[in-house]
Write a protein that holds these residues in place. Structure first.
Motif, mmCIF file in Angstrom:
data_model
loop_
_atom_site.group_PDB
_atom_site.id
_atom_site.type_symbol
_atom_site.label_atom_id
_atom_site.label_comp_id
_atom_site.label_asym_id
_atom_site.label_seq_id
_atom_site.Cartn_x
_atom_site.Cartn_y
_atom_site.Cartn_z
ATOM 1 N N LEU A 185 -4.358 6.455 -0.266
ATOM 2 C CA LEU A 185 -4.050 5.528 -1.345
ATOM 3 C C LEU A 185 -2.600 5.689 -1.767
ATOM 4 O O LEU A 185 -2.053 6.789 -1.706
ATOM 5 N N SER A 186 -2.018 4.612 -2.212
ATOM 6 C CA SER A 186 -0.725 4.671 -2.868
ATOM 7 C C SER A 186 -0.990 4.926 -4.345
ATOM 8 O O SER A 186 -1.682 4.131 -4.994
ATOM 9 N N LEU A 187 -0.492 6.032 -4.864
ATOM 10 C CA LEU A 187 -0.692 6.391 -6.263
ATOM 11 C C LEU A 187 0.649 6.323 -6.971
ATOM 12 O O LEU A 187 1.644 6.863 -6.475
ATOM 13 N N SER A 188 0.686 5.676 -8.127
ATOM 14 C CA SER A 188 1.931 5.615 -8.882
ATOM 15 C C SER A 188 1.642 5.576 -10.377
ATOM 16 O O SER A 188 0.558 5.166 -10.811
ATOM 17 N N SER A 223 -6.555 -1.629 -6.316
ATOM 18 C CA SER A 223 -7.115 -2.579 -5.363
ATOM 19 C C SER A 223 -8.633 -2.456 -5.427
ATOM 20 O O SER A 223 -9.172 -1.352 -5.589
ATOM 21 N N GLU A 224 -9.338 -3.580 -5.316
ATOM 22 C CA GLU A 224 -10.790 -3.578 -5.497
ATOM 23 C C GLU A 224 -11.517 -2.620 -4.561
ATOM 24 O O GLU A 224 -12.568 -2.093 -4.901
ATOM 25 N N GLN A 225 -10.969 -2.368 -3.388
ATOM 26 C CA GLN A 225 -11.597 -1.449 -2.432
ATOM 27 C C GLN A 225 -11.738 -0.046 -3.011
ATOM 28 O O GLN A 225 -12.639 0.700 -2.632
ATOM 29 N N VAL A 226 -10.887 0.300 -3.963
ATOM 30 C CA VAL A 226 -10.946 1.622 -4.593
ATOM 31 C C VAL A 226 -12.295 1.841 -5.268
ATOM 32 O O VAL A 226 -12.799 2.966 -5.322
ATOM 33 N N GLU A 227 -12.931 0.761 -5.745
ATOM 34 C CA GLU A 227 -14.229 0.896 -6.421
ATOM 35 C C GLU A 227 -15.294 1.491 -5.513
ATOM 36 O O GLU A 227 -16.271 2.062 -6.013
ATOM 37 N N SER A 228 -15.140 1.373 -4.204
ATOM 38 C CA SER A 228 -16.106 1.983 -3.290
ATOM 39 C C SER A 228 -15.870 3.494 -3.168
ATOM 40 O O SER A 228 -16.703 4.212 -2.619
ATOM 41 N N GLY A 282 3.816 -3.494 -0.127
ATOM 42 C CA GLY A 282 4.779 -3.161 0.909
ATOM 43 C C GLY A 282 4.385 -3.810 2.225
ATOM 44 O O GLY A 282 3.857 -4.917 2.250
ATOM 45 N N VAL A 283 4.595 -3.100 3.319
ATOM 46 C CA VAL A 283 4.233 -3.645 4.629
ATOM 47 C C VAL A 283 2.897 -3.108 5.124
ATOM 48 O O VAL A 283 2.295 -3.673 6.023
ATOM 49 N N ASP A 284 2.435 -2.010 4.551
ATOM 50 C CA ASP A 284 1.187 -1.392 5.012
ATOM 51 C C ASP A 284 -0.047 -1.921 4.298
ATOM 52 O O ASP A 284 -1.151 -1.787 4.800
ATOM 53 N N ASP A 285 0.119 -2.479 3.133
ATOM 54 C CA ASP A 285 -0.992 -2.967 2.318
ATOM 55 C C ASP A 285 -2.067 -1.914 2.090
ATOM 56 O O ASP A 285 -3.261 -2.186 2.138
ATOM 57 N N ASN A 286 -1.626 -0.671 1.846
ATOM 58 C CA ASN A 286 -2.574 0.386 1.504
ATOM 59 C C ASN A 286 -3.232 0.073 0.170
ATOM 60 O O ASN A 286 -2.640 -0.572 -0.696
ATOM 61 N N ASP A 287 -4.453 0.551 0.005
ATOM 62 C CA ASP A 287 -5.093 0.458 -1.295
ATOM 63 C C ASP A 287 -4.280 1.289 -2.280
ATOM 64 O O ASP A 287 -3.536 2.199 -1.894
ATOM 65 N N PHE A 288 -4.429 0.985 -3.556
ATOM 66 C CA PHE A 288 -3.551 1.620 -4.538
ATOM 67 C C PHE A 288 -4.251 1.835 -5.868
ATOM 68 O O PHE A 288 -5.245 1.184 -6.180
#
Length: 113
Positions: free
Chosen positions: A94-97, A9-14, A53-59
């Motif tokens: 973060l959701s990591l997979s 997710s683009e937010q991860v770049e921060s 999912g339902v939480d929309d966590n960054d990933f």
């Protein structure tokens, strides 16, 4: 080979630079002992729009596309090593997979001209 594709997710770049993710994942792939260093290809792509999912966590999700022929144990070790590399970046919430995808040697083609 392999093709290591980092999606995030683009937010991860921060939190971490995409280039650092590329270098860390490349290092982890080299450390696996499964691949020739010259053959490792890594790329990263950020997503602005996503549902997680339902939480929309960054990933961050890593797909390791490798040619068929490795044992299940080798594929599992690679997957675990790549996930550990992501975890060691100490990124919050973060959701990591990670997934390892085998590509048929017989149908994989490449042109480098």
């Amino acid at each position: 080979m392999p093709h290591l594709i980092i999606e995030f997710s683009e937010q991860v770049e921060s939190m971490v630079s995409p280039q650092l993710m590329v270098e860390q994942i490349r290092t982890a792939a080299m450390a696996s002992g499964l691949f020739n260093e010259q053959a490792i290809k890594v790329r990263a792509m950020g997503y602005q729009h996503f549902r997680n999912g339902v939480d929309d966590n960054d990933f961050i999700h890593v797909s390791a596309r490798i040619l068929s022929g490795r044992t299940l144990e080798q594929r599992q070790a690679l997957s675990e090593n790549l996930l550990k590399t992501l975890q060691n970046m100490s990124l919050p919430e973060l959701s990591l997979s990670v997934e390892v995808v085998e590509m048929e040697r017989e149908s994989y083609l490449k042109n480098t001209s």
